[in-house]
Design a protein around this motif. Structure first.
Motif, PDB file in Angstrom:
ATOM      1  N   HIS A   1       0.914  -1.119   0.152  1.00  0.00           N
ATOM      2  CA  HIS A   1      -0.007   0.110  -0.147  1.00  0.00           C
ATOM      3  C   HIS A   1       0.745   1.298  -0.152  1.00  0.00           C
ATOM      4  O   HIS A   1       0.167   2.271  -0.520  1.00  0.00           O
ATOM      5  CB  HIS A   1      -0.779  -0.071   1.212  1.00  0.00           C
ATOM      6  CG  HIS A   1      -2.326   0.881   0.993  1.00  0.00           C
ATOM      7  ND1 HIS A   1      -2.288   2.107   1.203  1.00  0.00           N
ATOM      8  CD2 HIS A   1      -3.397   0.613   0.385  1.00  0.00           C
ATOM      9  CE1 HIS A   1      -3.489   2.721   1.069  1.00  0.00           C
ATOM     10  NE2 HIS A   1      -3.975   1.760   0.349  1.00  0.00           N
ATOM     11  N   GLY A   2       2.060   1.127   0.547  1.00  0.00           N
ATOM     12  CA  GLY A   2       2.992   2.492   0.417  1.00  0.00           C
ATOM     13  C   GLY A   2       3.705   2.444  -0.847  1.00  0.00           C
ATOM     14  O   GLY A   2       4.516   3.628  -0.952  1.00  0.00           O
ATOM     15  N   GLY A   3       3.140   1.779  -1.710  1.00  0.00           N
ATOM     16  CA  GLY A   3       3.982   1.648  -2.985  1.00  0.00           C
ATOM     17  C   GLY A   3       5.343   1.288  -2.887  1.00  0.00           C
ATOM     18  O   GLY A   3       6.360   1.454  -3.996  1.00  0.00           O
ATOM     19  N   ARG A   4       5.583   0.301  -1.916  1.00  0.00           N
ATOM     20  CA  ARG A   4       6.780  -0.312  -1.751  1.00  0.00           C
ATOM     21  C   ARG A   4       6.980  -1.898  -2.418  1.00  0.00           C
ATOM     22  O   ARG A   4       6.070  -2.376  -2.568  1.00  0.00           O
ATOM     23  CB  ARG A   4       7.123  -0.371  -0.443  1.00  0.00           C
ATOM     24  CG  ARG A   4       7.323   0.924   0.267  1.00  0.00           C
ATOM     25  CD  ARG A   4       7.450   0.806   1.804  1.00  0.00           C
ATOM     26  NE  ARG A   4       6.443   0.254   2.342  1.00  0.00           N
ATOM     27  CZ  ARG A   4       5.576   0.746   3.568  1.00  0.00           C
ATOM     28  NH1 ARG A   4       6.366   1.655   4.330  1.00  0.00           N
ATOM     29  NH2 ARG A   4       4.652   0.114   3.935  1.00  0.00           N
ATOM     30  N   LEU A   5       8.360  -1.936  -3.143  1.00  0.00           N
ATOM     31  CA  LEU A   5       8.448  -3.149  -3.857  1.00  0.00           C
ATOM     32  C   LEU A   5       8.594  -4.334  -2.613  1.00  0.00           C
ATOM     33  O   LEU A   5       9.111  -4.317  -1.673  1.00  0.00           O
ATOM     34  CB  LEU A   5       9.819  -3.037  -4.213  1.00  0.00           C
ATOM     35  CG  LEU A   5      10.236  -4.040  -5.341  1.00  0.00           C
ATOM     36  CD1 LEU A   5      10.405  -3.026  -6.598  1.00  0.00           C
ATOM     37  CD2 LEU A   5      11.400  -4.307  -4.835  1.00  0.00           C
ATOM     38  N   VAL A   6       7.593  -5.409  -2.952  1.00  0.00           N
ATOM     39  CA  VAL A   6       7.572  -6.478  -2.148  1.00  0.00           C
ATOM     40  C   VAL A   6       8.274  -7.738  -2.802  1.00  0.00           C
ATOM     41  O   VAL A   6       9.091  -8.446  -2.105  1.00  0.00           O
ATOM     42  CB  VAL A   6       6.016  -7.019  -1.706  1.00  0.00           C
ATOM     43  CG1 VAL A   6       5.956  -8.347  -0.896  1.00  0.00           C
ATOM     44  CG2 VAL A   6       5.379  -5.660  -1.038  1.00  0.00           C
ATOM     45  N   SER A   7       7.934  -7.987  -3.956  1.00  0.00           N
ATOM     46  CA  SER A   7       8.674  -9.190  -4.705  1.00  0.00           C
ATOM     47  C   SER A   7       8.882  -8.509  -6.130  1.00  0.00           C
ATOM     48  O   SER A   7       8.084  -8.071  -6.747  1.00  0.00           O
ATOM     49  CB  SER A   7       8.173 -10.319  -4.446  1.00  0.00           C
ATOM     50  OG  SER A   7       6.895 -10.619  -5.269  1.00  0.00           O
TER      51      SER A   7
END
Lengths: 504, 258
Positions: free
Chosen positions: A24-30
């Motif tokens: 949701h924070g626009g952060r890369l997860v994978s």
């Protein structure tokens, strides 16, 4: 336990396809990625195997979920960004592509393009669709395929053969392929075909007639963000909620939502896009008028675009064609072995020159060679070519908009190159700013899809995710800048008129 | 020492393959290699694939034949170009800065110090200057202590020199540094609390390449009150973010176990 939900983006690029999950924070997860083969069957021809690209997607999308320990039902939406203009034709009944996809860098249609440009009604094209007639865009390729494949025109007229850019091909396959696949494109991709009317955002009968492309083979044009359908394959049940050309996706990912905001993405080629609001602005300095994005049924937002065909591709050529470096980032290491370019300039007009020249007959050169020149100087010249090409596009943008660019927002793989970013700041004489997500193409597609399904509430919320990750400040002596720019422009002139009309 | 294991067979075989390729024309197919060494084809293929993975052999795309790899010629120098390291780490460095809210730096060893090869600003949009290219003291920074902890040679070289004090809390005794490095190896991460700059703290973890070799360190740094709890210890959540990010980069670089 709360179910964590992600947005998935697929970036179907020129050299690879990547799949990224964002939180949701626009952060890369994978992140998962697979390269596909570049086919160069003849000089000037560039092709991709659309089936290989689809199989790559079939593989990397589940892998991305696996890396994050997620399941398809935790994916709120899927957004697709794609290499633009690359054209694939396929059989509606079997799902098999007709030959290989013809890539945006392909120049096989150059004589066809000269013929079309010579027609008395050629001016109508730019007025209607905002683009010059060039090998870069889809229509001439489709026409070429129809002219050069026996029986294809009849099949296309019957609607048995479909045309699409890569997002159309992937969406059609994700939604069932031959078993009821959805044949659509979005306004940004459609705005790169030469066939869409920029004002009505619909296929234009006069343009279709001009290029001789049957309407029956064309996809339906849809907004960039809208829930098109749920995937029935690979990611069953996931909502496909956005599609944008990669450069437009980057504009979205950089949150350039207001008129006057611009970004430049450094990849295989480089593309500077300036948001011009809900009215298309016509360029008099060699820029393209294109659709930036369209959110659901809101009015479309337009952009001015400066397209540079070869930037990262020059580094790849330095690596693969010349073998002077083992990996692309090593260009910086090699370039730092010398102080300057030693008087050497490389103009990578591999497939002609794009903005602001639009010279399809130009071909690349290396000038200023002396026995003093080492591979280090060549590496400098490779990086500087990207800097000067950016300068030319920025000059055109300033002239068209009547405003002077105050800072350049950048993204893309080449922003990892500090020497290059410093050089761009030096030659533009403005700060160069990289946002915290260098993967703005993927982020933009994710933002657009997330917005469509309410995962993100509004554009302002997306803006708050934007942060400055790095900044380079100009520090070049103005006299040196002018001298070098003059040298560069003299080098560019020497690329003109290399390919003779009609000859190969 | 009664239970020293015997020679590892697959390493002996790998060495034999390299010697074979170093002879004569140097380009051999998998069947030729298997036949020459009396190995099963599948065994030879498995070893060749592994050697190819670490860059010690290369396979010709056209013919499928194998030859010695370029990496063998550069065994002494750093095998991972720093610009390549930045390129491979940039996404995870961004994600770490976004998660932690702090500035991120990646360092590699250079002549007993730490070369900053990548820097991501603290995501608060304040004015910050890019520190790429800066050199930091190894013994006084979290990045440097990670690099020392996993490189016995570099740590030994430091024994010859004095440890310059920067703050009251800088480690200046070699014995104390040795203890700190042992602890870092044990925990898998390092911290720096007012050891280089007053009011500043940092946390760093190793970036590993193939086979677990430490090729760099990655960490966050910032104001002590944000990074540490009231007792002056790094906050566990931040330590987890740093270690996860360093692991993600390591995984991308081919370090399988971390």
């Amino acid at each position: 336990m709360m179910v964590e939900r992600y947005v998935m983006s697929i970036d179907q690029g020129t050299t690879s396809t990547r799949c990224i999950l964002f939180d949701h924070g626009g952060r890369l997860v994978s992140v998962t990625q697979r390269e596909h083969k570049q086919h160069f069957p003849r000089p000037g021809w560039v092709e991709h195997d659309a089936m290989e690209i689809w199989r790559n997607l079939e593989r990397i999308a589940p892998e991305a979920l696996e890396h994050a320990g997620a399941t398809p039902d935790q994916v709120a939406a899927l957004g697709i960004a794609n290499q633009r203009e690359t054209s694939v034709l396929w059989d509606r009944h079997t799902g098999r592509p007709v030959g290989r996809a013809v890539v945006w860098q392909d120049t096989r249609t150059d004589s066809l393009v000269s013929e079309l440009n010579a027609r008395p009604d050629a001016d109508m094209v730019r007025e209607r669709c905002g683009l010059p007639i060039a090998t870069y865009f889809s229509a001439s390729r489709v026409r070429w395929l129809l002219d050069n494949t026996p029986g294809l025109r009849e099949r296309a007229e019957r609607g048995d053969v479909l045309f699409g850019t890569m997002e159309s091909w992937l969406i059609w396959n994700l939604t069932g392929g031959p078993g009821g696949g959805l044949h659509i494109t979005d306004v940004t991709n459609a705005s790169r075909t030469l066939l869409m009317n920029l004002t009505t955002l619909a296929w234009d009968d006069d343009l279709l007639a001009f290029f001789g492309v049957p309407r029956a083979m064309l996809p339906e044009i849809r907004p960039s963000t809208e829930t098109y359908a749920r995937a029935s394959r690979v990611l069953p049940g996931v909502r496909i909620a956005a599609a944008l050309g990669d450069q437009q996706a980057a504009l979205f990912g950089q949150t350039c939502f207001a008129p006057g905001e611009a970004k430049c993405t450094y990849g295989t080629g480089s593309f500077l896009l300036l948001n011009t609001g809900t009215e298309p602005v016509r360029s008099t300095h060699g820029l393209l008028t294109t659709v930036g994005y369209q959110i659901a049924d809101e009015p479309a937002v337009y952009a001015l675009e400066g397209s540079i065909a070869i930037t990262g591709a020059l580094v790849q050529w330095f690596r693969d064609g010349l073998g002077l470096i083992a990996s692309a980032p090593e260009i910086e290491t090699l370039a730092r072995t010398v102080e300057d370019n030693g008087g050497c300039y490389i103009v990578p007009a591999f497939s002609g020159l794009f903005a602001p020249y639009w010279r399809s007959e130009a071909r690349g050169i290396i000038v200023g060679l002396t026995s003093y020149i080492t591979k280090g100087h060549l590496a400098r010249a490779v990086l500087e070519a990207t800097g000067w090409q950016t300068r030319e596009v920025v000059d055109a943008m300033n002239a068209d908009s009547g405003l002077a660019l105050k800072a350049l927002k950048v993204d893309g793989g080449m922003t990892a190159d500090n020497l290059l970013m410093q050089f761009i700041s030096d030659v533009l004489d403005v700060p160069v700013i990289r946002p915290m997500a260098a993967e703005t193409v993927s982020l933009g597609a994710a933002y657009a899809a997330g917005l469509a399904v309410g995962y993100w509430a509004d554009l302002e919320g997306l803006r708050r995710n934007w942060h400055r990750a790095a900044q380079w400040l100009p520090g070049m002596d103005p006299v040196r800048r002018d001298t070098e720019y003059d040298n560069w422009r003299r080098a560019v002139e020497r690329t003109f008129d290399w390919i003779k009309p009609g000859g190969r | 020492m009664a239970c020293v294991p015997g020679p590892v067979q697959s390493i002996e075989r790998a060495a034999a393959i390299l010697r074979l390729l170093a002879r004569g024309s140097g380009r051999l197919g998998v069947s030729e290699i298997a036949a020459s060494l009396g190995l099963a084809r599948a065994t030879a293929h498995g070893i060749l694939r592994t050697l190819q993975g670490v860059g010690f052999v290369e396979q010709d795309e056209e013919t499928g034949k194998y030859q010695l790899g370029a990496a063998l010629l550069h065994l002494g120098t750093s095998y991972l170009d720093v610009n390549e390291l930045r390129s491979r780490a940039i996404n995870w460095a961004d994600a770490l800065a976004a998660r932690s809210g702090e500035a991120v730096r990646i360092g590699t060893p250079l002549d007993g110090r730490v070369l900053v090869v990548h820097h991501v600003f603290r995501p608060d949009d304040t004015l910050q200057a890019l520190e790429v290219g800066a050199l930091l003291p190894a013994h006084a920074t979290a990045l440097g202590k990670v690099l020392l902890a996993f490189d016995a040679g570099a740590a030994a070289a430091l024994q010859e020199t004095g440890l310059e004090p920067f703050c009251r809390r800088t480690i200046t005794q070699h014995r104390e540094l040795g203890r700190a490095l042992a602890e870092i190896r044990e925990m898998g991460w390092a911290s720096e609390v007012e050891e280089f700059t007053v009011g500043e703290a940092a946390v760093a973890a190793p970036i590993r390449g193939q086979g677990g070799l430490v090729v760099g360190a990655m960490g966050i740094s910032g104001a002590i009150e944000r990074l540490c709890d009231p007792r002056g210890r790094p906050k566990p959540t931040l330590v987890t973010y740093v270690r996860d990010a360093a692991r993600a980069v390591s995984r991308d670089l081919g370090a399988s176990r971390w």
